[in-house]
Design an enzyme around this catalytic site. Structure first.
Site, mmCIF file in Angstrom:
data_model
loop_
_atom_site.group_PDB
_atom_site.id
_atom_site.type_symbol
_atom_site.label_atom_id
_atom_site.label_comp_id
_atom_site.label_asym_id
_atom_site.label_seq_id
_atom_site.Cartn_x
_atom_site.Cartn_y
_atom_site.Cartn_z
ATOM 1 N N ALA A 1 0.814 -1.209 0.000
ATOM 2 C CA ALA A 1 0.000 0.000 0.000
ATOM 3 C C ALA A 1 0.847 1.258 0.000
ATOM 4 C CB ALA A 1 -0.907 0.003 1.221
ATOM 5 N N GLY A 2 2.129 1.129 0.283
ATOM 6 C CA GLY A 2 2.943 2.337 0.423
ATOM 7 C C GLY A 2 3.208 2.640 1.881
ATOM 8 N N ASP B 1 12.460 3.843 4.186
ATOM 9 C CA ASP B 1 11.489 2.926 4.781
ATOM 10 C C ASP B 1 12.056 2.236 6.023
ATOM 11 O OD1 ASP B 1 10.343 3.743 2.457
ATOM 12 O OD2 ASP B 1 10.429 1.797 1.451
HETATM 13 C C1 GLA Z 1 9.745 4.120 -1.575
HETATM 14 C C2 GLA Z 1 11.224 3.813 -1.361
HETATM 15 C C3 GLA Z 1 11.884 4.875 -0.468
HETATM 16 C C4 GLA Z 1 11.594 6.284 -0.973
HETATM 17 C C5 GLA Z 1 10.111 6.455 -1.279
HETATM 18 C C6 GLA Z 1 9.810 7.754 -1.983
HETATM 19 O O1 GLA Z 1 9.069 4.013 -0.361
HETATM 20 O O2 GLA Z 1 11.383 2.548 -0.791
HETATM 21 O O3 GLA Z 1 13.264 4.648 -0.371
HETATM 22 O O4 GLA Z 1 12.391 6.584 -2.082
HETATM 23 O O5 GLA Z 1 9.607 5.415 -2.101
HETATM 24 O O6 GLA Z 1 10.159 8.842 -1.176
#
Ligand code: GLA
Length: 383
Positions: A119-120, A168
């Protein structure tokens, strides 16, 4: 946690010897800035992945997922073979540790998670981190926190081919309850914390749609950023990444790179600026100004970085018309996944209901909504 440990014991017939938990994360401001060595405002969420394990004989590891009911196996005798299922994050962690000289032998493990998948919210980083911490405890591997984050990033970069930054895993490890963290991805440290303004909540609204080329699109964006940084390096002495560039310097160099590279760089430099501006506005108590930066961030994703989707754009458009919201944007890699909305806490439930009803009537898909609490970073579970 007790019920998770009990389930482990019932499934394997004896108790685990090491266990850890790690949260998902939200990127608040600072989209695609981490691998450009820039700034990010992020937080860990209260949703966690728990990982428990005990050693076993031979070379084959078993991983039971109590959420899906799946039982997976992978063989440590061939670390290069990448499993096709979720155990890849655990095996990848073992491989990253092996690269650092640490030998891990076979184990039985189980996971339980409340972090929404794909989902992000970084369910994969939560799993990598929880697995790393528990394996580290069991095998006496003592790394500093930033290095644990690098191990998780290594799983993504080297094992799975996603050239992601450190955000992350870093947020999952360094998160602080009730606070956002401002991180610098050049020095790889938390610069400070910033509290969410009193009386406001973060509402996560999942578009439930994921672009299927996410990883390759992500890597292409990263390559564009690096190409733009290279051009800037020939103009601004000493500038090695987009982190070193101001909006003015970038504007002056507009004709020196392709329009696409320029827009990618504008997004990243703009995001770094918005992160710093956002923290100042929070300090000044300007919640409306802070929320407005979320909208600006989203519009830049949509127009410059092109990592939005019609669904994400629609959720952000709804934020403008449904009362109670001060700002909304896509959060995380983009190309689908979630939006985050800054909403007055007393209006949050009603807001989530109205946005998801409007979203469903337009798209036919029910959006998942979570009123998020900001949680603590990864930790070992006492057994
Ligand atoms: C994903 C990647 C992170 C970061 C974000 C965008 O979550 O895993 O490292 O680049 O996208 O900010």
């Amino acid at each position: 946690m007790k019920s998770f440990i009990d389930k482990f014991t019932a499934f394997y017939g004896s108790a685990p010897t090491a266990a850890a938990m790690a949260p998902g994360r939200l990127e608040i401001l600072g989209n695609h800035t981490d691998y450009n060595q820039g700034f990010v405002l992020s937080c860990a969420v209260a949703q966690n992945t728990a990982f428990a394990m005990k050693r076993t004989e031979g070379t084959v590891c078993t991983l039971r997922d109590f959420r899906s009911g799946a039982t997976m196996e992978f063989d440590l005798a061939d670390l290069d073979d990448v499993p096709r299922n979720g155990s890849r994050y655990v095996k990848g962690m073992v491989k990253e540790l092996a690269k650092r000289g640490y030998k891990v032998t076979a184990f039985d493990a189980a996971i339980e998670s409340s972090v929404p998948l794909s989902a992000g919210m970084s369910s994969s980083a939560a799993l990598e981190t929880a697995a790393g911490y528990a394996i580290g405890k069991e095998f006496g591997i003592d790394l500093d926190k930033a290095e644990w984050a690098r191990c998780g990033q290594g799983v993504e970069n080297n094992y799975l081919g996603l050239k992601s930054g450190l955000l992350d895993q870093f947020s999952s490890i360094f998160g602080k309850r009730d606070s956002m963290i401002l991180s610098d991805f050049r020095t790889v440290e938390v610069l400070r914390t910033a509290a969410l303004p009193e009386g406001y909540s973060i509402v996560v609204i999942n578009s439930m749609k994921k672009h299927n080329l996410v990883d390759s699109e992500y890597n292409v964006r990263r390559a564009d950023c690096e190409a733009a940084a290279k051009v800037m390096n020939s103009i601004v002495p000493g500038a090695t990444t987009l982190r070193d560039i101001s909006l003015e310097q970038l504007a002056d160099a507009k004709g020196k790179m392709s329009d696409r590279e320029y827009r990618r760089a504008l997004h990243v430099v703009g995001e770094c600026t918005r992160v710093m501006e956002g923290v100042k506005l929070l300090d000044a108590g300007d919640v409306a100004g802070f929320g407005d930066l979320w909208f600006q961030s989203h519009y830049s994703s949509r127009d410059n970085f092109e990592n939005s989707t019609p669904e994400l754009d629609y959720l952000v458009e709804l934020a403008k018309s449904v009362p109670g919201c001060l700002g909304a944007r896509l959060s995380g890699g983009g190309f689908g996944g979630i939006t985050i909305h800054l909403v007055a806490s007393d209006a949050a439930e009603e807001y989530a209901k109205r946005v998801s009803a409007a979203y469903e009537s337009k798209t036919g898909t029910a959006a998942e909504c979570i009123i998020c609490n900001i949680g603590d970073g990864a930790k070992l579970i006492e057994l």
